[in-house]
Design a protein around this motif. Structure first.
Motif, PDB file in Angstrom:
ATOM      1  N   ARG A 100      -0.738  -2.382 -10.020  1.00 55.82           N
ATOM      2  CA  ARG A 100      -1.338  -2.549  -8.683  1.00 55.82           C
ATOM      3  C   ARG A 100      -2.815  -1.831  -9.068  1.00 55.82           C
ATOM      4  N   PRO A 101      -4.033  -2.595  -8.450  1.00 55.11           N
ATOM      5  CA  PRO A 101      -5.227  -1.944  -8.531  1.00 55.11           C
ATOM      6  C   PRO A 101      -5.230  -0.674  -7.621  1.00 55.11           C
ATOM      7  N   GLU A 102      -6.069   0.249  -8.161  1.00 56.44           N
ATOM      8  CA  GLU A 102      -5.763   1.549  -7.622  1.00 56.44           C
ATOM      9  C   GLU A 102      -7.001   1.520  -6.409  1.00 56.44           C
ATOM     10  N   PRO A 103      -6.601   2.260  -5.250  1.00 60.62           N
ATOM     11  CA  PRO A 103      -7.569   2.027  -4.173  1.00 60.62           C
ATOM     12  C   PRO A 103      -8.591   2.949  -4.383  1.00 60.62           C
ATOM     13  N   VAL A 104      -9.947   2.539  -4.095  1.00 60.05           N
ATOM     14  CA  VAL A 104     -11.077   3.348  -4.365  1.00 60.05           C
ATOM     15  C   VAL A 104     -11.995   3.411  -3.056  1.00 60.05           C
ATOM     16  N   ARG A 105     -12.850   4.349  -3.122  1.00 62.77           N
ATOM     17  CA  ARG A 105     -14.026   4.280  -2.130  1.00 62.77           C
ATOM     18  C   ARG A 105     -15.285   4.198  -2.582  1.00 62.77           C
ATOM     19  N   GLU A 106     -15.825   4.030  -3.714  1.00 66.02           N
ATOM     20  CA  GLU A 106     -16.857   3.864  -4.477  1.00 66.02           C
ATOM     21  C   GLU A 106     -16.606   2.837  -5.557  1.00 66.02           C
ATOM     22  N   PHE A 107     -17.346   1.937  -5.773  1.00 59.12           N
ATOM     23  CA  PHE A 107     -17.572   1.137  -6.981  1.00 59.12           C
ATOM     24  C   PHE A 107     -18.610   0.487  -7.251  1.00 59.12           C
ATOM     25  N   VAL A 108     -18.642   0.036  -8.477  1.00 60.47           N
ATOM     26  CA  VAL A 108     -20.107  -0.777  -8.935  1.00 60.47           C
ATOM     27  C   VAL A 108     -19.910  -2.227  -8.763  1.00 60.47           C
ATOM     28  N   ALA A 109     -21.152  -2.936  -8.691  1.00 60.23           N
ATOM     29  CA  ALA A 109     -20.832  -4.360  -8.412  1.00 60.23           C
ATOM     30  C   ALA A 109     -22.129  -5.131  -8.596  1.00 60.23           C
ATOM     31  N   THR A 110     -22.180  -6.283  -8.884  1.00 61.75           N
ATOM     32  CA  THR A 110     -23.328  -7.092  -8.876  1.00 61.75           C
ATOM     33  C   THR A 110     -23.372  -7.922  -7.454  1.00 61.75           C
ATOM     34  N   ALA A 111     -24.621  -7.997  -6.905  1.00 62.12           N
ATOM     35  CA  ALA A 111     -24.959  -8.867  -5.655  1.00 62.12           C
ATOM     36  C   ALA A 111     -25.911  -9.957  -5.949  1.00 62.12           C
ATOM     37  N   VAL A 112     -25.660 -10.914  -5.220  1.00 56.73           N
ATOM     38  CA  VAL A 112     -26.642 -11.970  -4.997  1.00 56.73           C
ATOM     39  C   VAL A 112     -27.222 -11.898  -3.565  1.00 56.73           C
ATOM     40  N   VAL A 113     -28.539 -11.700  -3.301  1.00 54.14           N
ATOM     41  CA  VAL A 113     -28.956 -11.475  -2.043  1.00 54.14           C
ATOM     42  C   VAL A 113     -29.259 -12.827  -1.400  1.00 54.14           C
ATOM     43  N   LEU A 114     -28.769 -13.207  -0.198  1.00 54.45           N
ATOM     44  CA  LEU A 114     -28.720 -14.399   0.381  1.00 54.45           C
ATOM     45  C   LEU A 114     -29.552 -14.389   1.440  1.00 54.45           C
ATOM     46  N   THR A 115     -30.065 -13.884   2.128  1.00 50.68           N
ATOM     47  CA  THR A 115     -30.866 -13.597   3.238  1.00 50.68           C
ATOM     48  C   THR A 115     -32.349 -12.998   3.010  1.00 50.68           C
ATOM     49  N   GLU A 116     -33.026 -13.046   4.035  1.00 49.80           N
ATOM     50  CA  GLU A 116     -34.586 -12.348   3.971  1.00 49.80           C
ATOM     51  C   GLU A 116     -34.241 -11.004   4.378  1.00 49.80           C
ATOM     52  N   LYS A 117     -33.143 -10.606   4.656  1.00 49.70           N
ATOM     53  CA  LYS A 117     -32.899  -9.043   5.020  1.00 49.70           C
ATOM     54  C   LYS A 117     -32.591  -8.482   3.729  1.00 49.70           C
ATOM     55  N   ASP A 143      -4.107  -5.699   3.983  1.00 45.59           N
ATOM     56  CA  ASP A 143      -3.079  -5.310   3.361  1.00 45.59           C
ATOM     57  C   ASP A 143      -2.778  -6.154   2.142  1.00 45.59           C
ATOM     58  N   LEU A 144      -2.877  -5.560   0.986  1.00 48.11           N
ATOM     59  CA  LEU A 144      -2.616  -6.412  -0.322  1.00 48.11           C
ATOM     60  C   LEU A 144      -1.110  -6.162  -0.776  1.00 48.11           C
ATOM     61  N   LEU A 145      -0.309  -7.254  -1.271  1.00 50.94           N
ATOM     62  CA  LEU A 145       0.868  -7.173  -1.679  1.00 50.94           C
ATOM     63  C   LEU A 145       0.565  -7.678  -3.196  1.00 50.94           C
ATOM     64  N   ALA A 146       1.413  -6.965  -4.038  1.00 51.27           N
ATOM     65  CA  ALA A 146       0.847  -7.153  -5.606  1.00 51.27           C
ATOM     66  C   ALA A 146       2.173  -7.202  -6.371  1.00 51.27           C
ATOM     67  N   ALA A 147       1.889  -7.683  -7.672  1.00 53.59           N
ATOM     68  CA  ALA A 147       2.988  -7.475  -8.628  1.00 53.59           C
ATOM     69  C   ALA A 147       2.300  -6.999  -9.776  1.00 53.59           C
ATOM     70  N   GLY A 148       3.262  -6.515 -10.666  1.00 54.07           N
ATOM     71  CA  GLY A 148       2.405  -5.772 -11.867  1.00 54.07           C
ATOM     72  C   GLY A 148       1.843  -4.498 -11.478  1.00 54.07           C
ATOM     73  N   PRO A 159       0.789  -1.217   0.028  1.00 52.43           N
ATOM     74  CA  PRO A 159       0.064  -0.045   0.048  1.00 52.43           C
ATOM     75  C   PRO A 159       0.724   1.367   0.056  1.00 52.43           C
ATOM     76  N   HIS A 160       0.229   2.339  -0.612  1.00 49.69           N
ATOM     77  CA  HIS A 160       0.931   3.830  -0.568  1.00 49.69           C
ATOM     78  C   HIS A 160       2.068   3.540  -1.662  1.00 49.69           C
ATOM     79  N   GLY A 161       2.225   2.764  -2.501  1.00 45.87           N
ATOM     80  CA  GLY A 161       3.169   2.690  -3.642  1.00 45.87           C
ATOM     81  C   GLY A 161       4.561   2.154  -3.014  1.00 45.87           C
ATOM     82  N   ARG A 162       4.706   1.703  -1.904  1.00 42.31           N
ATOM     83  CA  ARG A 162       6.043   1.121  -1.384  1.00 42.31           C
ATOM     84  C   ARG A 162       6.440  -0.105  -2.190  1.00 42.31           C
ATOM     85  N   THR A 163       7.670  -0.173  -2.670  1.00 43.76           N
ATOM     86  CA  THR A 163       8.087  -1.295  -3.556  1.00 43.76           C
ATOM     87  C   THR A 163       9.369  -1.905  -2.721  1.00 43.76           C
TER      88      THR A 163
END
Length: 430
Positions: free
Chosen positions: A320-337, A313-318, A273-277
């Motif tokens: 690196r995915p950019e950290p974000v605070r908002e994103f779109v997704a698809t969800a499958v609802v698994l409970t009655e809530k 924390d994530l260690l990565a090579a190649g 994280p934070h670009g440290r190599t």
């Protein structure tokens, strides 16, 4: 006098080296999944003699004409009483060519969440439908889930073909309908097989009742599909840290976890994280030091530099995915809530767990293919929904790939700790 078995023969060695394929069954209620699995186990001689005797007695007691093969797999009392499959059950069988782990999943719509569980670890889905009714809502639902989970091999078993007098026209119409849906969802590797699980046609043994069908049996397809790990090894290296190991006496500092994607070797460069190599100096395993590791391996990494890292924390090579605070997704609802806009919950991504809010529920997919519902008030049990999420802190999320190697998450109720939904980053079907 006894004769020892020569375990060094080429035949025995070949059996030991057989690959294992993971698959699951899916379909609607009364499509014959339990009978199909029972037939698969029985005809591959994967059932013990006492189980067969018990099945024969139970079949006779029920007045069944012949053997009720579903009794081999519907093990729960409630399942036997209702004649339906309720929970996911794992079955094991083998042939001379390979071994199999089969997840037998429920067909009732209220147990779709169990089907998601079964599909999540499977490379192949055997989707059963009743030849009398063709493609129905549950067929579309299961195909959508398979596509979301990255399953690319689907075998459509058109069951109960004997109840339509082995009619080719009926089969071809179902085949065309299925392929149009599968192709739209990106499921391009699919096979359609006409079967009768009850009679044994084209499950393990070729049928003698359909001269017009010259394709493979279901088992032949299962034996020919290449066994893969979901292409996780082809992705860039991803290593979510699960635990930091410190030994102050020896100044040992290691980062434990499971390689989710790609591979790593001693001397490789990784980013934190934070670009440290930094550089990997050691790879420790339960069997001692290793020179390299790949997707699926549980290891401890030691690094050349002291970097402030913690669980999640994530260690990565190649790239690196950019950290974000908002994103779109698809969800499958698994409970009655329900999932609702503005709802606060916890989001678990890899080893990280953060607070999150559902910014919006953007769409509910109409599994009948008529019309999706845009901007609904909520997503309910078994819905497949497009949503937008906002997290309390940045996360290095990336699009779902390789059957969950990256991009999958869970939404958790803050008060009860129950899992509300399974999510897939960036996945937008249709």
């Amino acid at each position: 006098m006894t004769t020892a078995i020569d375990t060094a023969t080429p035949q025995v060695a070949a059996l030991k080296e057989r690959e294992t394929l993971r698959l699951c069954t899916a379909g609607s209620v009364d499509d014959g999944k339990s009978t199909f699995v029972g037939r698969l186990l029985y005809d591959t001689k994967s059932v013990l003699a006492d189980q067969v005797e018990s099945m024969e007695r139970s079949s006779a007691d029920r007045g069944f004409d012949g053997m009720d093969l579903s009794l081999l797999v519907d093990g729960l009392r409630a399942e036997r009483e209702q004649g339906i499959t309720i929970d996911v059950a794992y079955r094991y069988f083998a042939t001379d060519k390979r071994t199999f782990i089969l997840a037998d999943t429920p067909g009732h719509v209220q147990y779709t969440r169990n089907t998601v569980t079964g599909m999540s670890t499977s490379q192949v889905v055997v989707l059963l439908i009743d030849a009398r009714y063709g493609v129905v809502e549950q067929t579309r639902r299961h195909l959508n889930v398979a596509a979301l989970l990255g399953v690319r091999h689907v075998i459509l078993a058109v069951n109960k073909i004997d109840l339509v007098d082995y009619d080719e026209a009926t089969f071809r119409a179902i085949e065309e309908d299925f392929h149009s849906i599968a192709n739209r969802l990106g499921i391009t590797d699919s096979t359609v097989v006409p079967i009768s699980a009850l009679k044994g046609d084209n499950v393990v043994e070729p049928s003698t009742n359909m001269d017009w069908y010259t394709g493979p049996t279901v088992l032949e397809v299962l034996e020919s599909i290449p066994v893969t790990g979901g292409r996780a090894e082809e992705l860039a290296f991803r290593f979510p840290i699960q635990y930091v190991i410190r030994e102050h006496a020896s100044d040992y500092r290691g980062y434990a976890g499971r390689v989710k994607a790609g591979s790593i070797a001693v001397g490789d460069e990784v980013t934190a994280p934070h670009g440290r190599t930094t550089t990997v100096t050691n790879i420790d395993t339960t069997d001692g030091p290793a020179d390299a590791a790949r997707a699926g391996d549980s290891i401890v990494l030691r690094l050349a530099d002291e970097i402030d890292l913690a669980r999640g924390d994530l260690l990565a090579a190649g790239p690196r995915p950019e950290p974000v605070r908002e994103f779109v997704a698809t969800a499958v609802v698994l409970t009655e809530k329900d999932l609702t806009p503005g709802q606060m919950l916890k989001l678990r991504y890899g080893a990280a767990q953060v607070k999150a809010r559902i910014t919006s529920v953007d769409r509910i997919l109409d599994l009948d293919g008529v019309a999706d519902t845009d901007n609904p008030e909520k997503a309910t049990l078994n819905d497949i929904a497009h949503i937008t999420l906002q997290t309390a802190q940045e996360l290095p999320v990336e699009d779902y790939a390789a059957r969950g190697a990256v991009g999958n998450f869970l939404l958790i109720d803050q008060s009860s700790g129950n899992t509300l939904a399974a999510g897939f980053v960036g996945q937008r079907l249709r």
